[in-house]
Design a protein around this motif. Structure first.
Motif, short mmCIF file in Angstrom:
data_model
loop_
_atom_site.label_atom_id
_atom_site.label_comp_id
_atom_site.label_asym_id
_atom_site.label_seq_id
_atom_site.Cartn_x
_atom_site.Cartn_y
_atom_site.Cartn_z
N GLN A 14 0.80 -1.22 0.00
CA GLN A 14 0.00 0.00 0.00
C GLN A 14 0.83 1.28 0.00
O GLN A 14 0.31 2.36 -0.24
N ALA A 15 2.13 1.17 0.26
CA ALA A 15 3.01 2.35 0.18
C ALA A 15 4.46 1.89 0.13
O ALA A 15 4.81 0.87 0.74
N VAL A 16 5.29 2.64 -0.61
CA VAL A 16 6.73 2.39 -0.67
C VAL A 16 7.44 3.72 -0.49
O VAL A 16 7.07 4.73 -1.09
N ILE A 17 8.49 3.72 0.35
CA ILE A 17 9.23 4.95 0.64
C ILE A 17 10.72 4.71 0.40
O ILE A 17 11.27 3.67 0.79
N ASP A 18 11.37 5.68 -0.22
CA ASP A 18 12.82 5.66 -0.35
C ASP A 18 13.43 6.19 0.94
O ASP A 18 13.18 7.32 1.34
N ASN A 19 14.24 5.37 1.61
CA ASN A 19 14.85 5.77 2.87
C ASN A 19 16.09 6.64 2.67
O ASN A 19 16.69 7.09 3.64
N MET A 20 16.49 6.88 1.43
CA MET A 20 17.63 7.73 1.09
C MET A 20 18.96 7.18 1.60
O MET A 20 19.94 7.91 1.71
N ASP A 21 18.99 5.90 1.95
CA ASP A 21 20.23 5.30 2.43
C ASP A 21 20.55 4.01 1.66
O ASP A 21 21.29 3.16 2.14
N GLY A 22 19.97 3.88 0.46
CA GLY A 22 20.18 2.66 -0.31
C GLY A 22 19.18 1.57 0.01
O GLY A 22 19.36 0.43 -0.41
N THR A 23 18.12 1.91 0.75
CA THR A 23 17.07 0.94 1.07
C THR A 23 15.71 1.57 0.83
O THR A 23 15.57 2.79 0.77
N VAL A 24 14.69 0.71 0.69
CA VAL A 24 13.31 1.18 0.60
C VAL A 24 12.49 0.50 1.69
O VAL A 24 12.79 -0.63 2.11
N ALA A 25 11.46 1.21 2.15
CA ALA A 25 10.52 0.66 3.12
C ALA A 25 9.22 0.33 2.40
O ALA A 25 8.69 1.17 1.68
N VAL A 26 8.74 -0.89 2.59
CA VAL A 26 7.52 -1.35 1.92
C VAL A 26 6.45 -1.59 2.99
O VAL A 26 6.62 -2.41 3.89
#
Length: 468
Positions: A229-241
Motif C-alpha cells: 500500500q506504500a513504498v518509501i525511499d529511505n535515502m540510504d540505499g534501502t526502501v521501506a515497503v
C-alpha cells in the motif's frame, strides 16, 4: 589532412625518388626509410587517438550540459572540467566532488543543506528529494491476452514508461507483474504491485536509469494474502515497503538496493488500511483509515524496523478531522485535512449526518440547491496541519472555511503546494445509492516556501466532484 590521405600519399611517391634515396649503403637507407614511415605512422596514430579522445570528451561534456539543463542546474562559475566532474559525481551517486554541494545548493531552491560541508549522505538525500520533484513521472499500461484454458481476459505484463517532463527516458515491459505504483530512488525506479497469476502475492521490481530490469522479487511472508500500500525511499540505499496482510496486520519490510529483505515487522491494526506514509528522521508517520467504518484522522508512528511506538487520533473539542494527504517538508510533517462539526448521528454518512437530519425533517425533503450549498459549505473547513514530529500533536497552520484540504505536493522550486477544494455547487439526490449529496468544488492552489510562508495563491480553474 586525414590519416588515410597521408598514407595514400606515402604509397604514391614516384619510384625514381625512392630509387634515388637508395643510393649509398642499402642497410642504412632502408633503416631511414622504414624509420621515417614508422614515425609517420606514429604521428598518424597519435593524431587519431587524440581525435578520438577529443570526440569522447566533447560527447561527455555535451551529456553533462544536457544533464544540467534537464535537472535545472546552473553551470555559472564552473569550468568545463567542473561541469563534467559534477555530472560524474551525481550520476555515480558519490557526491564527494567539492563543487557538487555548491551546484545543488544554488539550484535546488528551498532545500536546506544542514552543514557548511554536507556529508555525501546528506547531499545525496537533498539531491534525490529534489529529483523526485523535478519532473520525473511515470505512465503505466497493461497488456492483456486471452487465457487458452479458461477463455478469460488476463493481464500478462505491465508496460512502464519513465518521462523527464515530456521527454521519454525509457520504456520497459515487466512480465507477470501488475504494476500499481512507481517511485524514483537513489538506486533506480522501484515498481510495486502484485503477480498477474496470483493477485494475493505482492511483487517488487527495480529498473535502472536505462530501463533495464535489475531485479524482480515476489514477496511471501506466509500470509493468505498481502497487498503493498506504500513504498518509501529511505535515502540510504534501502526502501521501506508498507503492506496489509490478512485483514489484520500492518507490515513493514525493508529491502536493500539488491532486492534483499533486511528487516520485517508486523503490527495488528484490525481492518484499518494504510493511506499514506512519510519518513521523518528515524521514524515513519503512517496514516491509516478504517476500511468499513469512516474513521477520523489516525496516525501511527513506527521505528525504522517497523515497531509501533505511538498512535494518536486528531480530534477537536467541537469538531473532527479527516486527513486527505500527508507530506514531509522542511523538516516537518504536514497534513492536509478538513474538519466537520461533531455529528449527532454516529452512523450513516457521518460527515453530513446533521445536514441530512435537517433535510429529512423538511416536508417532502424539499431543499433548494442554494440552501443546501450554504449548509454544506458551513459544514467544512480545510486545514493544513503542522504535525509535531516528537509528540505528533498537530497545530493548525492554515484554515479555509467552506472547503476541504486536497493533495499536497512539492513543486520544482522546492515549495510546498496545497490544493484546496472550495465547495461551489451541491444537489440533493436521496435515490442515488452511492451518495446522497453531490456537487462540485473549485480547486485553489496555495504555495509555501521552505520557512512555511505563503508565497502564492492561485485559482486553477479546475473542478473536482463532491460526493457524500
Amino acid at each position: 589532412m586525414k590519416s588515410f590521405d597521408l598514407l595514400d600519399a606515402i604509397g604514391s611517391i614516384d619510384e625514381k625518388y625512392v630509387n634515388r634515396s637508395m643510393q649509398g649503403e642499402n642497410k642504412k637507407v632502408r633503416h631511414l626509410k622504414f624509420g621515417y614511415i614508422a614515425a609517420c605512422l606514429a604521428i598518424i596514430m597519435g593524431v587519431s587517438i587524440m581525435g578520438v579522445s577529443v570526440v569522447a570528451e566533447a560527447k561527455e561534456y555535451n551529456e553533462a550540459v544536457e544533464f544540467f539543463e534537464n535537472n535545472g542546474l546552473s553551470t555559472a562559475g564552473l569550468s568545463r572540467e567542473d561541469v563534467k566532474e559534477v555530472y560524474r559525481d551525481i550520476t555515480t551517486s558519490h557526491f564527494t566532488y567539492q563543487k557538487t554541494a555548491e551546484v545543488i545548493s544554488k539550484s535546488v531552491k528551498g532545500i536546506e543543506l544542514y552543514q557548511d560541508e554536507p556529508t555525501p549522505e546528506n547531499l545525496a538525500k537533498v539531491w534525490y528529494n529534489s529529483k523526485q520533484i523535478s519532473g520525473i513521472s511515470y505512465n503505466i499500461d497493461y497488456n492483456e491476452k486471452t487465457d487458452k484454458k479458461t477463455g478469460a481476459i488476463i493481464t500478462d505484463k505491465s508496460i512502464v514508461e519513465c518521462y523527464l517532463k515530456e521527454k521519454l527516458l525509457w520504456s520497459v515491459d515487466v512480465p507477470y507483474m501488475w504494476v500499481q505504483e512507481s517511485i524514483y530512488t537513489s538506486f533506480g525506479t522501484i515498481l510495486s504491485g502484485h503477480n498477474t497469476q496470483n493477485s494475493n502475492l505482492p511483487m517488487l521490481a527495480c529498473i535502472d536509469e536505462n530501463g533495464k530490469i535489475l531485479w524482480e522479487k515476489k514477496i511471501n511472508h506466509n500470509y493468505e494474502y498481502e497487498y503493498i500500500q506504500a513504498v518509501i525511499d529511505n535515502m540510504d540505499g534501502t526502501v521501506a515497503v508498507f503492506s496489509k496482510a490478512d485483514s489484520e496486520y500492518l507490515c513493514l519490510s525493508r529491502y536493500n538496493k539488491d532486492g534483499e529483505e533486511i528487516s520485517f515487522e508486523k503490527n495488528a491494526v484490525g481492518r484499518a488500511y494504510i493511506k499514506n506514509a512519510v519518513l521523518m528522521g528515524d521514524e515513519y508517520f503512517v496514516q491509516i483509515s478504517d476500511a468499513v467504518e469512516h474513521e477520523t484522522a489516525h496516525i501511527i508512528k513506527l521505528d525504522l524496523n517497523g515497531k509501533m511506538i505511538d498512535s494518536f487520533t486528531y480530534e477537536g473539542d467541537d469538531c473532527e478531522y479527516f486527513i486527505t494527504d500527508m507530506a514531509e517538508f522542511g523538516g516537518n510533517v504536514y497534513l492536509s485535512a478538513y474538519s466537520v462539526p461533531k455529528q449527532n448521528d454516529g452512523g450513516g454518512r457521518h460527515e453530513i449526518a446533521n445536514i441530512l437530519d435537517y433535510v429529512f425533517k423538511k416536508e417532502n425533503w424539499e431543499i433548494s440547491d442554494e440552501e443546501l450549498t450554504t449548509l454544506v459549505r458551513d459544514n467544512y473547513t480545510a486545514v493544513l496541519l503542522l504535525c509535531d514530529k516528537r509528540g505528533g500533536a498537530p497545530e493548525t497552520f492554515y484554515s479555509i472555511k467552506g472547503s476541504m484540504g486536497g493533495e499536497l505536493n512539492i513543486n520544482d522550486k522546492g515549495q510546498l503546494v496545497w490544493n484546496v477544494e472550495s465547495i461551489e455547487t451541491t444537489f440533493f439526490s436521496p435515490a442515488t445509492s452511492s451518495f446522497t449529496i453531490g456537487g462540485s468544488c473549485r480547486v485553489f492552489r496555495y504555495t509555501f516556501d521552505f520557512n512555511g510562508e505563503l508565497v502564492n495563491k492561485e485559482d486553477t480553474n479546475e473542478a473536482v466532484p463532491y460526493r457524500r
